[in-house]
Design a protein around this motif. Sequence first.
Motif, PDB file in Angstrom:
ATOM      1  N   ALA A 245     -21.645   1.995 -62.561  1.00 34.04           N
ATOM      2  CA  ALA A 245     -22.976   1.393 -62.403  1.00 34.04           C
ATOM      3  C   ALA A 245     -23.039   0.018 -63.047  1.00 34.04           C
ATOM      4  O   ALA A 245     -23.753  -0.878 -62.545  1.00 34.04           O
ATOM      5  CB  ALA A 245     -24.033   2.307 -63.010  1.00 34.04           C
ATOM      6  N   ASP A 246     -22.295  -0.183 -64.118  1.00 34.91           N
ATOM      7  CA  ASP A 246     -22.234  -1.500 -64.761  1.00 34.91           C
ATOM      8  C   ASP A 246     -21.248  -2.429 -64.062  1.00 34.91           C
ATOM      9  O   ASP A 246     -21.429  -3.646 -64.047  1.00 34.91           O
ATOM     10  CB  ASP A 246     -21.825  -1.348 -66.229  1.00 34.91           C
ATOM     11  CG  ASP A 246     -22.925  -0.750 -67.080  1.00 34.91           C
ATOM     12  OD1 ASP A 246     -24.093  -0.826 -66.682  1.00 34.91           O
ATOM     13  OD2 ASP A 246     -22.593  -0.192 -68.144  1.00 34.91           O
ATOM     14  N   GLY A 292     -16.817  10.008 -53.465  1.00 35.37           N
ATOM     15  CA  GLY A 292     -16.690  11.405 -53.845  1.00 35.37           C
ATOM     16  C   GLY A 292     -17.052  11.678 -55.291  1.00 35.37           C
ATOM     17  O   GLY A 292     -17.336  12.826 -55.656  1.00 35.37           O
ATOM     18  N   ALA A 293     -17.033  10.642 -56.125  1.00 34.12           N
ATOM     19  CA  ALA A 293     -17.376  10.797 -57.539  1.00 34.12           C
ATOM     20  C   ALA A 293     -18.843  10.532 -57.818  1.00 34.12           C
ATOM     21  O   ALA A 293     -19.304  10.775 -58.946  1.00 34.12           O
ATOM     22  CB  ALA A 293     -16.512   9.853 -58.381  1.00 34.12           C
ATOM     23  N   LEU A 294     -19.568  10.035 -56.830  1.00 36.08           N
ATOM     24  CA  LEU A 294     -20.985   9.724 -57.026  1.00 36.08           C
ATOM     25  C   LEU A 294     -21.838  10.908 -56.580  1.00 36.08           C
ATOM     26  O   LEU A 294     -21.494  11.602 -55.624  1.00 36.08           O
ATOM     27  CB  LEU A 294     -21.365   8.471 -56.234  1.00 36.08           C
ATOM     28  CG  LEU A 294     -20.601   7.196 -56.616  1.00 36.08           C
ATOM     29  CD1 LEU A 294     -21.007   6.044 -55.705  1.00 36.08           C
ATOM     30  CD2 LEU A 294     -20.834   6.830 -58.082  1.00 36.08           C
ATOM     31  N   PRO A 295     -22.945  11.154 -57.233  1.00 39.11           N
ATOM     32  CA  PRO A 295     -23.759  12.336 -56.913  1.00 39.11           C
ATOM     33  C   PRO A 295     -24.446  12.216 -55.561  1.00 39.11           C
ATOM     34  O   PRO A 295     -24.759  11.118 -55.084  1.00 39.11           O
ATOM     35  CB  PRO A 295     -24.782  12.384 -58.054  1.00 39.11           C
ATOM     36  CG  PRO A 295     -24.845  10.983 -58.583  1.00 39.11           C
ATOM     37  CD  PRO A 295     -23.479  10.404 -58.395  1.00 39.11           C
ATOM     38  N   GLU A 296     -24.659  13.368 -54.942  1.00 38.14           N
ATOM     39  CA  GLU A 296     -25.458  13.409 -53.709  1.00 38.14           C
ATOM     40  C   GLU A 296     -26.829  12.793 -53.986  1.00 38.14           C
ATOM     41  O   GLU A 296     -27.437  13.020 -55.021  1.00 38.14           O
ATOM     42  CB  GLU A 296     -25.630  14.857 -53.243  1.00 38.14           C
ATOM     43  CG  GLU A 296     -24.353  15.524 -52.796  1.00 38.14           C
ATOM     44  CD  GLU A 296     -23.946  15.144 -51.386  1.00 38.14           C
ATOM     45  OE1 GLU A 296     -24.723  14.404 -50.742  1.00 38.14           O
ATOM     46  OE2 GLU A 296     -22.866  15.573 -50.942  1.00 38.14           O
ATOM     47  N   ASP A 298     -27.406   9.637 -54.446  1.00 36.85           N
ATOM     48  CA  ASP A 298     -27.238   8.300 -55.018  1.00 36.85           C
ATOM     49  C   ASP A 298     -27.109   7.311 -53.856  1.00 36.85           C
ATOM     50  O   ASP A 298     -26.211   7.458 -53.018  1.00 36.85           O
ATOM     51  CB  ASP A 298     -25.995   8.269 -55.895  1.00 36.85           C
ATOM     52  CG  ASP A 298     -25.811   6.950 -56.641  1.00 36.85           C
ATOM     53  OD1 ASP A 298     -26.349   5.921 -56.178  1.00 36.85           O
ATOM     54  OD2 ASP A 298     -25.105   6.939 -57.666  1.00 36.85           O
ATOM     55  N   PRO A 299     -27.975   6.301 -53.768  1.00 39.20           N
ATOM     56  CA  PRO A 299     -27.866   5.346 -52.662  1.00 39.20           C
ATOM     57  C   PRO A 299     -26.495   4.688 -52.575  1.00 39.20           C
ATOM     58  O   PRO A 299     -26.026   4.359 -51.478  1.00 39.20           O
ATOM     59  CB  PRO A 299     -28.958   4.319 -52.971  1.00 39.20           C
ATOM     60  CG  PRO A 299     -29.925   5.031 -53.841  1.00 39.20           C
ATOM     61  CD  PRO A 299     -29.120   6.001 -54.659  1.00 39.20           C
ATOM     62  N   ALA A 304     -21.123   3.403 -49.988  1.00 40.17           N
ATOM     63  CA  ALA A 304     -19.668   3.460 -50.103  1.00 40.17           C
ATOM     64  C   ALA A 304     -19.045   4.159 -48.905  1.00 40.17           C
ATOM     65  O   ALA A 304     -18.005   3.716 -48.371  1.00 40.17           O
ATOM     66  CB  ALA A 304     -19.281   4.163 -51.405  1.00 40.17           C
ATOM     67  N   LEU A 305     -19.630   5.249 -48.466  1.00 38.29           N
ATOM     68  CA  LEU A 305     -19.089   5.972 -47.315  1.00 38.29           C
ATOM     69  C   LEU A 305     -19.162   5.136 -46.047  1.00 38.29           C
ATOM     70  O   LEU A 305     -18.237   5.133 -45.229  1.00 38.29           O
ATOM     71  CB  LEU A 305     -19.848   7.285 -47.131  1.00 38.29           C
ATOM     72  CG  LEU A 305     -19.617   8.340 -48.215  1.00 38.29           C
ATOM     73  CD1 LEU A 305     -20.572   9.506 -48.029  1.00 38.29           C
ATOM     74  CD2 LEU A 305     -18.171   8.820 -48.188  1.00 38.29           C
ATOM     75  N   GLU A 306     -20.260   4.444 -45.868  1.00 32.78           N
ATOM     76  CA  GLU A 306     -20.388   3.576 -44.690  1.00 32.78           C
ATOM     77  C   GLU A 306     -19.343   2.472 -44.727  1.00 32.78           C
ATOM     78  O   GLU A 306     -18.737   2.136 -43.703  1.00 32.78           O
ATOM     79  CB  GLU A 306     -21.789   2.992 -44.638  1.00 32.78           C
ATOM     80  CG  GLU A 306     -22.036   2.120 -43.413  1.00 32.78           C
ATOM     81  CD  GLU A 306     -23.444   1.559 -43.394  1.00 32.78           C
ATOM     82  OE1 GLU A 306     -23.585   0.344 -43.164  1.00 32.78           O
ATOM     83  OE2 GLU A 306     -24.403   2.329 -43.615  1.00 32.78           O
ATOM     84  N   ALA A 307     -19.111   1.900 -45.909  1.00 30.24           N
ATOM     85  CA  ALA A 307     -18.101   0.847 -46.034  1.00 30.24           C
ATOM     86  C   ALA A 307     -16.715   1.382 -45.708  1.00 30.24           C
ATOM     87  O   ALA A 307     -15.900   0.698 -45.081  1.00 30.24           O
ATOM     88  CB  ALA A 307     -18.136   0.263 -47.447  1.00 30.24           C
ATOM     89  N   ALA A 308     -16.420   2.613 -46.140  1.00 31.34           N
ATOM     90  CA  ALA A 308     -15.124   3.215 -45.830  1.00 31.34           C
ATOM     91  C   ALA A 308     -14.928   3.338 -44.335  1.00 31.34           C
ATOM     92  O   ALA A 308     -13.865   2.982 -43.782  1.00 31.34           O
ATOM     93  CB  ALA A 308     -15.015   4.580 -46.502  1.00 31.34           C
ATOM     94  N   GLU A 309     -15.948   3.827 -43.629  1.00 33.11           N
ATOM     95  CA  GLU A 309     -15.826   4.000 -42.182  1.00 33.11           C
ATOM     96  C   GLU A 309     -15.673   2.658 -41.471  1.00 33.11           C
ATOM     97  O   GLU A 309     -14.898   2.525 -40.516  1.00 33.11           O
ATOM     98  CB  GLU A 309     -17.052   4.746 -41.647  1.00 33.11           C
ATOM     99  CG  GLU A 309     -17.114   6.197 -42.064  1.00 33.11           C
ATOM    100  CD  GLU A 309     -15.947   7.007 -41.535  1.00 33.11           C
ATOM    101  OE1 GLU A 309     -15.565   6.816 -40.365  1.00 33.11           O
ATOM    102  OE2 GLU A 309     -15.413   7.829 -42.300  1.00 33.11           O
TER     103      GLU A 309
END
Length: 340
Positions: A245-246, A292-296, A298-299, A304-309
Amino acid sequence: MSSPSVSETRLTPQIASRFAGIVLGHVTRAYPHKADHVFNGPEDVAPHREHHPIFFGSFDWHSCVHGYWSLAALLRRYPDMPEAPAIHALFADSFTAEKVEGERAYLDRPLSGVFERPYGWAWLLKLAAELRAHDDPTAYETLRPLANAFADRFKAFLPKATYPLRAGVHTNTAFALRLAMDYAHACGDPDLTVLAMETARGWYAGDKACQAWEPSGDEFLSPALMEAECLRRMLPAEAFGAWFADFLPDLAERRPATLFTPATVSDRTDGKIAHLDGLNLSRAWCWRGIAGALPEGDPARAVALEAAETHLADALPHVAGDYMGEHWLVSFALLALLEG
């Protein structure tokens, strides 16, 4: 775009078979070849296969090593794939005590201390970790003397490495530590585990507000995301979340914008520019691991998932076509797909 799942783009049997065919086409292709070799005298002038009886293909030593990792990873997940007999035959021919000793003996040569440091070291350990996970441990047991040698090199190098290397190419230390940790856990090396964790924390734990001045023109690793993925592997989830986050405080607003835009590859016949396809694939790997390390809820996770795709969609069509990318890109595509 709707928020994708962690593994919207998956490794399928069809993709696995295609990837295996690509890699089988280059791991024993001896030329063209780019050597990392110090000539100590005229006696060292010899075909590179005499120095490297296993890893002589795939344009360079490290690409051949992670080509073998790709085959091992695919074979374990799809043991009945059409290419399985060819992979088994290759491993039986390659992973012999004599050939492994030939590779290990190369490390005893004068001025070989920095041979493939740290990128090739890390991939060799990643290969050993994958072979250790196979039902039949024969190849792993045969390779162990070489893996032990590279683990020992990490243990000697890290305590004297005052500074990290943040470049987005082979020298990147975050990438090396990330793969070395996989080996240390899988193969039971507690000394390397502790050293890798302490080193990563010492190098990166104080970093905040990353500017992400990337990409450069020939990077295949994201200096920013690779550091984050390294610490994700090293830190407990809560500690990583606070650090991250920082580190990228404006991630939910998709800033820095460069991390969300796939790199443009203007010429895939240029070996350096072709690195940028690897950058897109390795970013996808990192984004998936971080998500995968960020909580469900969390925006930042959805971003991050969209960027991966986005990065996967841009790069996956280009894992083959020109040898400058074909000899190595499958491995980076697998890192991303297996993270899902």
